[in-house]
Design a protein around this motif. Sequence first.
Motif, PDB file in Angstrom:
ATOM      1  N   HIS A 106      34.945  47.280  31.694  1.00 11.31           N
ATOM      2  CA  HIS A 106      34.578  46.894  33.065  1.00 11.31           C
ATOM      3  C   HIS A 106      33.242  46.174  33.167  1.00 11.31           C
ATOM      4  CE1 HIS A 106      32.475  50.527  32.117  1.00 11.31           C
ATOM      5  NE2 HIS A 106      33.609  51.228  32.148  1.00 11.31           N
ATOM      6  N   GLY A 107      32.497  46.118  32.069  1.00 14.45           N
ATOM      7  CA  GLY A 107      31.230  45.392  32.078  1.00 14.45           C
ATOM      8  C   GLY A 107      29.995  46.242  32.262  1.00 14.45           C
ATOM      9  N   VAL A 108      30.139  47.513  32.603  1.00 14.96           N
ATOM     10  CA  VAL A 108      28.984  48.418  32.705  1.00 14.96           C
ATOM     11  C   VAL A 108      28.747  48.994  31.311  1.00 14.96           C
ATOM     12  CG1 VAL A 108      28.000  50.435  33.844  1.00 14.96           C
ATOM     13  CG2 VAL A 108      29.631  48.991  35.075  1.00 14.96           C
ATOM     14  N   SER A 109      27.535  48.849  30.804  1.00 13.19           N
ATOM     15  CA  SER A 109      27.291  49.193  29.405  1.00 13.19           C
ATOM     16  C   SER A 109      27.409  50.698  29.156  1.00 13.19           C
ATOM     17  CB  SER A 109      25.903  48.705  28.970  1.00 13.19           C
ATOM     18  OG  SER A 109      24.898  49.589  29.403  1.00 13.19           O
ATOM     19  N   GLU A 110      27.901  51.020  27.977  1.00 18.50           N
ATOM     20  CA  GLU A 110      28.037  52.411  27.565  1.00 18.50           C
ATOM     21  C   GLU A 110      26.685  53.118  27.569  1.00 18.50           C
ATOM     22  OE1 GLU A 110      29.523  54.882  23.580  1.00 18.50           O
ATOM     23  OE2 GLU A 110      30.176  52.811  23.901  1.00 18.50           O
ATOM     24  N   ASP A 111      25.639  52.406  27.145  1.00 19.76           N
ATOM     25  CA  ASP A 111      24.293  53.006  27.110  1.00 19.76           C
ATOM     26  C   ASP A 111      23.808  53.357  28.509  1.00 19.76           C
ATOM     27  OD1 ASP A 111      24.147  52.871  24.370  1.00 19.76           O
ATOM     28  OD2 ASP A 111      22.990  51.006  24.328  1.00 19.76           O
ATOM     29  N   LEU A 112      24.066  52.477  29.484  1.00 19.96           N
ATOM     30  CA  LEU A 112      23.629  52.749  30.855  1.00 19.96           C
ATOM     31  C   LEU A 112      24.381  53.950  31.428  1.00 19.96           C
ATOM     32  CD1 LEU A 112      21.969  52.071  33.354  1.00 19.96           C
ATOM     33  CD2 LEU A 112      23.744  50.418  34.005  1.00 19.96           C
TER      34      LEU A 112
ATOM     35  N   VAL B 236      16.617  54.116  36.064  1.00 24.49           N
ATOM     36  CA  VAL B 236      17.943  54.210  35.455  1.00 24.49           C
ATOM     37  C   VAL B 236      19.040  54.233  36.514  1.00 24.49           C
ATOM     38  CG1 VAL B 236      19.465  55.643  34.040  1.00 24.49           C
ATOM     39  CG2 VAL B 236      17.080  55.333  33.369  1.00 24.49           C
ATOM     40  N   VAL B 237      18.901  55.118  37.513  1.00 22.30           N
ATOM     41  CA  VAL B 237      19.930  55.234  38.548  1.00 22.30           C
ATOM     42  C   VAL B 237      19.960  53.971  39.409  1.00 22.30           C
ATOM     43  CG1 VAL B 237      20.747  56.604  40.505  1.00 22.30           C
ATOM     44  CG2 VAL B 237      19.774  57.740  38.513  1.00 22.30           C
ATOM     45  N   GLY B 238      18.816  53.332  39.585  1.00 24.03           N
ATOM     46  CA  GLY B 238      18.779  52.075  40.326  1.00 24.03           C
ATOM     47  C   GLY B 238      19.610  50.998  39.645  1.00 24.03           C
ATOM     48  N   GLU B 239      19.424  50.839  38.329  1.00 18.91           N
ATOM     49  CA  GLU B 239      20.211  49.852  37.584  1.00 18.91           C
ATOM     50  C   GLU B 239      21.695  50.206  37.637  1.00 18.91           C
ATOM     51  OE1 GLU B 239      20.612  47.988  33.049  1.00 18.91           O
ATOM     52  OE2 GLU B 239      19.018  49.447  33.502  1.00 18.91           O
ATOM     53  N   TYR B 240      21.995  51.484  37.507  1.00 18.88           N
ATOM     54  CA  TYR B 240      23.384  51.938  37.544  1.00 18.88           C
ATOM     55  C   TYR B 240      24.025  51.626  38.898  1.00 18.88           C
ATOM     56  CZ  TYR B 240      27.350  55.206  37.335  1.00 18.88           C
ATOM     57  OH  TYR B 240      28.608  55.763  37.359  1.00 18.88           O
ATOM     58  N   SER B 241      23.310  51.886  39.985  1.00 14.09           N
ATOM     59  CA  SER B 241      23.884  51.668  41.320  1.00 14.09           C
ATOM     60  C   SER B 241      24.197  50.196  41.559  1.00 14.09           C
ATOM     61  CB  SER B 241      22.933  52.200  42.404  1.00 14.09           C
ATOM     62  OG  SER B 241      21.768  51.408  42.520  1.00 14.09           O
ATOM     63  N   VAL B 242      23.336  49.308  41.054  1.00 11.15           N
ATOM     64  CA  VAL B 242      23.589  47.869  41.193  1.00 11.15           C
ATOM     65  C   VAL B 242      24.826  47.464  40.395  1.00 11.15           C
ATOM     66  CG1 VAL B 242      22.687  45.572  40.658  1.00 11.15           C
ATOM     67  CG2 VAL B 242      21.182  47.290  41.697  1.00 11.15           C
ATOM     68  N   GLU B 243      24.940  47.979  39.165  1.00  8.48           N
ATOM     69  CA  GLU B 243      26.096  47.669  38.332  1.00  8.48           C
ATOM     70  C   GLU B 243      27.398  48.176  38.960  1.00  8.48           C
ATOM     71  OE1 GLU B 243      26.389  46.004  35.174  1.00  8.48           O
ATOM     72  OE2 GLU B 243      24.485  45.249  35.947  1.00  8.48           O
ATOM     73  N   LEU B 244      27.340  49.382  39.542  1.00 12.50           N
ATOM     74  CA  LEU B 244      28.545  49.942  40.165  1.00 12.50           C
ATOM     75  C   LEU B 244      28.926  49.193  41.432  1.00 12.50           C
ATOM     76  CD1 LEU B 244      30.406  52.351  39.335  1.00 12.50           C
ATOM     77  CD2 LEU B 244      28.346  52.021  37.985  1.00 12.50           C
ATOM     78  N   ARG B 245      27.938  48.708  42.161  1.00 14.93           N
ATOM     79  CA  ARG B 245      28.249  47.890  43.331  1.00 14.93           C
ATOM     80  C   ARG B 245      28.949  46.603  42.899  1.00 14.93           C
ATOM     81  NH1 ARG B 245      27.448  47.043  48.541  1.00 14.93           N
ATOM     82  NH2 ARG B 245      27.261  44.899  49.276  1.00 14.93           N
ATOM     83  N   ASN B 246      28.407  45.963  41.862  1.00 12.27           N
ATOM     84  CA  ASN B 246      29.018  44.725  41.378  1.00 12.27           C
ATOM     85  C   ASN B 246      30.446  44.964  40.899  1.00 12.27           C
ATOM     86  OD1 ASN B 246      26.694  43.288  41.936  1.00 12.27           O
ATOM     87  ND2 ASN B 246      25.864  43.498  39.862  1.00 12.27           N
ATOM     88  N   LEU B 247      30.667  46.090  40.211  1.00 16.67           N
ATOM     89  CA  LEU B 247      32.009  46.419  39.744  1.00 16.67           C
ATOM     90  C   LEU B 247      32.956  46.648  40.920  1.00 16.67           C
ATOM     91  CD1 LEU B 247      34.113  47.214  37.612  1.00 16.67           C
ATOM     92  CD2 LEU B 247      33.108  49.515  37.591  1.00 16.67           C
ATOM     93  N   SER B 248      32.499  47.386  41.914  1.00 11.24           N
ATOM     94  CA  SER B 248      33.333  47.653  43.092  1.00 11.24           C
ATOM     95  C   SER B 248      33.715  46.368  43.804  1.00 11.24           C
ATOM     96  CB  SER B 248      32.592  48.591  44.054  1.00 11.24           C
ATOM     97  OG  SER B 248      32.290  49.818  43.440  1.00 11.24           O
ATOM     98  N   LEU B 249      32.757  45.458  43.943  1.00 12.83           N
ATOM     99  CA  LEU B 249      33.040  44.185  44.616  1.00 12.83           C
ATOM    100  C   LEU B 249      33.991  43.323  43.790  1.00 12.83           C
ATOM    101  CD1 LEU B 249      29.532  43.282  46.090  1.00 12.83           C
ATOM    102  CD2 LEU B 249      31.499  44.254  47.273  1.00 12.83           C
ATOM    103  N   LYS B 250      33.878  43.421  42.454  1.00 13.73           N
ATOM    104  CA  LYS B 250      34.791  42.685  41.580  1.00 13.73           C
ATOM    105  C   LYS B 250      36.232  43.172  41.784  1.00 13.73           C
ATOM    106  CE  LYS B 250      33.577  42.623  37.256  1.00 13.73           C
ATOM    107  NZ  LYS B 250      33.452  42.942  35.796  1.00 13.73           N
ATOM    108  N   ILE B 251      36.392  44.491  41.879  1.00 15.56           N
ATOM    109  CA  ILE B 251      37.728  45.049  42.090  1.00 15.56           C
ATOM    110  C   ILE B 251      38.248  44.690  43.488  1.00 15.56           C
ATOM    111  CG2 ILE B 251      39.025  47.215  42.302  1.00 15.56           C
ATOM    112  CD1 ILE B 251      37.066  48.349  40.152  1.00 15.56           C
TER     113      ILE B 251
END
Length: 341
Positions: free
Chosen positions: A73-79, A155-170
């Motif tokens: 999905h594009g969200v890194s495993e490390d994040l 960390v959670v800030g970067e995660y929230s941005v990535e999850l928003r982008n993923l949600s919008l992609k879907i």
Amino acid sequence: MENLVSSWCNSVKSVPKDYVFPVDARPGDQIVPILTNCPVIDLEKAVSGDRNDVIRQVLQASQDCGLFQVINHGVSEDLIKDTMGIVKEFFDMPNEEKASLYSLDLRKSCRLYTSSFEYAKEPIHLWRDVLKHLCHPLEEWVDLWPQRPSKYRDVVGEYSVELRNLSLKILEMIREGLELEPGYFRDELTNVQTLLLSHYPPCPDPSLTLGIVKHSDPYIITTLYQGNMCGLQVMKDGQWAGVEPIANAFVVNVGQLLKVISNGKLESVEHRVVTNSKEPRYTIASFIGTHSNTVIEPAKALLEKDGGPVYRAFTYKDFLQANREQRGDGEATLKVFKIKG
């Protein structure tokens, strides 16, 4: 703070009676099967392969199940790993370090609480502790987030941005599948994002209580990371089935608002969370929603083909009120706005 389940659960050998659900609502001792036909969609193929086929899979899963898992999905495993580590670290902190965040005030944009948002009024409590906060736009809310652990905001800030982008992609794939106009899910319909971090401590008798009661999500779309532990169950064909965790995958739930926008074409699945007696469980849910005065209605582009709307228009504020009155029952809430005939 003494109400937090994690504050006292290690000192009890049985479930307190105000956590014991009625027989018809509790999980019981019945073994729940795994949801064998839960779609798993490889989003990378939308870039490297046949995008139209991936869109078809997303739309089909949204229609048939209202729930699916996404991989690549594009969200890194490390994040993902770092964020889950921060979440565990937060809930494991001593109570005195979390006390400033604990609140029963529903208006607070960042608050720690236990059970549900109406703890003082509910007859039976849920076996969970929760940290909930707004996170979009990030710069507007991040200064109200926990200051500890020290890396929480980064960390959670970067995660929230990535999850928003993923949600919008879907959502963009769903838009294309439904043949709605470009930009349909941008701006007003998706301008609120909330993170819900949940901690489900080990329970002495998981058959008696619940982590979350049966409900459908009152949002546009939910993207959940459930780690490597089972606990999420969905209602499928009249019985409960567990959603098996897949490494680094996200569970995607169609929200009730999206069901309305699709004029009933997409399903918003009822689900619940059960506890276990051995290990704590942690999850991270990202909800995409809207402001209270936003009008929700079936997309006009669908009405001619459908022969008219299935649901009448309503404000999100009115929807939330109906949802509270129906005690989170998804179908009962939508019936309030369904057009008869």
